[in-house]
Write a protein that holds these residues in place. Sequence first.
Motif, PDB file in Angstrom:
ATOM      1  N   PHE A  28       0.841  -1.188   0.000  1.00 26.08           N
ATOM      2  CA  PHE A  28       0.000   0.000   0.000  1.00 26.08           C
ATOM      3  C   PHE A  28       0.880   1.243   0.000  1.00 26.08           C
ATOM      4  N   ALA A  29       0.360   2.325  -0.538  1.00 21.25           N
ATOM      5  CA  ALA A  29       1.032   3.614  -0.460  1.00 21.25           C
ATOM      6  C   ALA A  29      -0.018   4.694  -0.305  1.00 21.25           C
ATOM      7  N   ALA A  30       0.406   5.802   0.256  1.00 24.68           N
ATOM      8  CA  ALA A  30      -0.494   6.942   0.413  1.00 24.68           C
ATOM      9  C   ALA A  30       0.180   8.197  -0.109  1.00 24.68           C
ATOM     10  N   ALA A  31      -0.649   9.129  -0.547  1.00 28.02           N
ATOM     11  CA  ALA A  31      -0.208  10.459  -0.953  1.00 28.02           C
ATOM     12  C   ALA A  31      -1.049  11.468  -0.182  1.00 28.02           C
ATOM     13  N   VAL A  32      -0.390  12.447   0.400  1.00 31.83           N
ATOM     14  CA  VAL A  32      -1.085  13.422   1.239  1.00 31.83           C
ATOM     15  C   VAL A  32      -0.625  14.831   0.884  1.00 31.83           C
ATOM     16  N   ILE A  33      -1.584  15.713   0.685  1.00 35.65           N
ATOM     17  CA  ILE A  33      -1.315  17.140   0.527  1.00 35.65           C
ATOM     18  C   ILE A  33      -1.839  17.842   1.763  1.00 35.65           C
ATOM     19  N   LEU A  34      -0.941  18.469   2.501  1.00 36.20           N
ATOM     20  CA  LEU A  34      -1.316  19.218   3.698  1.00 36.20           C
ATOM     21  C   LEU A  34      -1.351  20.714   3.390  1.00 36.20           C
ATOM     22  N   PRO A  35      -2.075  21.487   4.182  1.00 38.68           N
ATOM     23  CA  PRO A  35      -2.035  22.942   4.003  1.00 38.68           C
ATOM     24  C   PRO A  35      -0.605  23.452   4.130  1.00 38.68           C
ATOM     25  N   PRO A  36      -0.243  24.513   3.394  1.00 39.38           N
ATOM     26  CA  PRO A  36       1.150  24.980   3.350  1.00 39.38           C
ATOM     27  C   PRO A  36       1.774  25.264   4.716  1.00 39.38           C
ATOM     28  N   ASP A  37       1.016  25.816   5.636  1.00 42.52           N
ATOM     29  CA  ASP A  37       1.565  26.165   6.949  1.00 42.52           C
ATOM     30  C   ASP A  37       1.088  25.215   8.044  1.00 42.52           C
ATOM     31  N   TYR A  38       0.757  23.999   7.660  1.00 43.80           N
ATOM     32  CA  TYR A  38       0.210  23.037   8.603  1.00 43.80           C
ATOM     33  C   TYR A  38       1.243  22.648   9.656  1.00 43.80           C
ATOM     34  N   ILE A  61      -5.597  13.323  10.093  1.00 44.16           N
ATOM     35  CA  ILE A  61      -5.028  13.570   8.757  1.00 44.16           C
ATOM     36  C   ILE A  61      -6.138  13.657   7.714  1.00 44.16           C
ATOM     37  N   MET A  62      -7.070  12.724   7.747  1.00 47.04           N
ATOM     38  CA  MET A  62      -8.135  12.732   6.750  1.00 47.04           C
ATOM     39  C   MET A  62      -9.000  13.984   6.871  1.00 47.04           C
ATOM     40  N   HIS A  63      -9.116  14.502   8.077  1.00 44.84           N
ATOM     41  CA  HIS A  63      -9.897  15.722   8.287  1.00 44.84           C
ATOM     42  C   HIS A  63      -9.132  16.967   7.854  1.00 44.84           C
ATOM     43  N   ASP A  64      -7.839  17.012   8.186  1.00 44.04           N
ATOM     44  CA  ASP A  64      -7.062  18.236   7.992  1.00 44.04           C
ATOM     45  C   ASP A  64      -6.433  18.365   6.607  1.00 44.04           C
ATOM     46  N   ALA A  65      -6.202  17.273   5.933  1.00 45.57           N
ATOM     47  CA  ALA A  65      -5.472  17.319   4.658  1.00 45.57           C
ATOM     48  C   ALA A  65      -6.272  18.053   3.583  1.00 45.57           C
ATOM     49  N   VAL A  66      -5.561  18.740   2.725  1.00 43.97           N
ATOM     50  CA  VAL A  66      -6.170  19.321   1.531  1.00 43.97           C
ATOM     51  C   VAL A  66      -6.692  18.190   0.636  1.00 43.97           C
ATOM     52  N   ALA A  67      -5.910  17.121   0.536  1.00 48.62           N
ATOM     53  CA  ALA A  67      -6.318  15.929  -0.214  1.00 48.62           C
ATOM     54  C   ALA A  67      -5.470  14.756   0.267  1.00 48.62           C
ATOM     55  N   ARG A  93      -0.402   5.249  -8.052  1.00 47.65           N
ATOM     56  CA  ARG A  93      -1.849   5.038  -7.991  1.00 47.65           C
ATOM     57  C   ARG A  93      -2.493   5.943  -6.940  1.00 47.65           C
ATOM     58  N   ALA A  94      -1.808   6.131  -5.820  1.00 54.39           N
ATOM     59  CA  ALA A  94      -2.325   7.053  -4.811  1.00 54.39           C
ATOM     60  C   ALA A  94      -2.358   8.477  -5.366  1.00 54.39           C
ATOM     61  N   LEU A  95      -1.298   8.879  -6.037  1.00 57.16           N
ATOM     62  CA  LEU A  95      -1.256  10.214  -6.636  1.00 57.16           C
ATOM     63  C   LEU A  95      -2.366  10.392  -7.668  1.00 57.16           C
ATOM     64  N   ASP A  96      -2.632   9.339  -8.438  1.00 55.26           N
ATOM     65  CA  ASP A  96      -3.704   9.395  -9.441  1.00 55.26           C
ATOM     66  C   ASP A  96      -5.056   9.719  -8.814  1.00 55.26           C
ATOM     67  N   LYS A  97      -5.267   9.270  -7.588  1.00 61.85           N
ATOM     68  CA  LYS A  97      -6.571   9.380  -6.946  1.00 61.85           C
ATOM     69  C   LYS A  97      -6.757  10.676  -6.152  1.00 61.85           C
ATOM     70  N   LEU A  98      -5.723  11.490  -6.043  1.00 64.49           N
ATOM     71  CA  LEU A  98      -5.865  12.740  -5.285  1.00 64.49           C
ATOM     72  C   LEU A  98      -6.898  13.649  -5.929  1.00 64.49           C
ATOM     73  N   ILE A 133       4.974  13.458   4.505  1.00 56.51           N
ATOM     74  CA  ILE A 133       5.427  12.071   4.372  1.00 56.51           C
ATOM     75  C   ILE A 133       5.035  11.274   5.605  1.00 56.51           C
ATOM     76  N   ALA A 134       5.168  11.863   6.786  1.00 50.46           N
ATOM     77  CA  ALA A 134       4.727  11.184   8.006  1.00 50.46           C
ATOM     78  C   ALA A 134       3.244  10.861   7.933  1.00 50.46           C
ATOM     79  N   ALA A 135       2.452  11.814   7.444  1.00 51.59           N
ATOM     80  CA  ALA A 135       1.011  11.579   7.301  1.00 51.59           C
ATOM     81  C   ALA A 135       0.749  10.441   6.322  1.00 51.59           C
ATOM     82  N   ALA A 136       1.490  10.422   5.210  1.00 56.88           N
ATOM     83  CA  ALA A 136       1.328   9.345   4.234  1.00 56.88           C
ATOM     84  C   ALA A 136       1.718   8.002   4.829  1.00 56.88           C
ATOM     85  N   SER A 137       2.753   7.978   5.653  1.00 54.15           N
ATOM     86  CA  SER A 137       3.175   6.717   6.266  1.00 54.15           C
ATOM     87  C   SER A 137       2.089   6.176   7.189  1.00 54.15           C
ATOM     88  N   ILE A 138       1.418   7.057   7.903  1.00 50.32           N
ATOM     89  CA  ILE A 138       0.345   6.639   8.810  1.00 50.32           C
ATOM     90  C   ILE A 138      -0.847   6.099   8.036  1.00 50.32           C
TER      91      ILE A 138
END
Length: 202
Positions: A28-38, A61-67, A93-98, A133-138
Amino acid sequence: MLKSQYYNGLVEAGCDEAGRGCLAGSVFAAAVILPPDYENAELNDSKQLTERRRYALREVIMHDAVAWAVGEVSPAEIDKINILNASILAMHRALDKLAVRPEAIIVDGNRFKPYNQLPYTTIVKGDGKYLSIAAASILAKTFRDDYMNALAAEYPQYDWLSNKGYPTRKHRDAIRLHGISPYHRRSFNLLGDRQLFLEFEE
């Protein structure tokens, strides 16, 4: 933990994988976009967190992430293209789904392949250095654990509830006794002694 963005001014996705060293199950892999000043002082490499803390942080993470998104590559695909390529494919595949398209990517580790011509940087131990990256690892770890827990109900003999598919002694002893399941990675050294494993097929 450093500021969420490595590429300042760009929409940046952090990526990480889980399950690369397992004998069974998808990677499995995850991709996470966080707010710039998170900021979140509790985020860390998933391996440094308790199971309870990982699942609690997953909700944050799921609540706070931009995507955010999770990708999966099956054991059959792993056997066909090898685990390194499968890990990178899971990230793609994770990036594709953002839902939000990234403009740059940071990746835990030292290997990656270009994705949609976006700039990227690989960062060794990045899951302990950058928040996204930490968020994606979780996310990758917890979603994969959910998947392995479901498989454990189908194949309890391999102790996947405990080992999540990793090469523990109990897992390998169960392979010797019961043979392999449809979810085992046949290209891996399942018994730890470099034997061929086709003899264990069901």
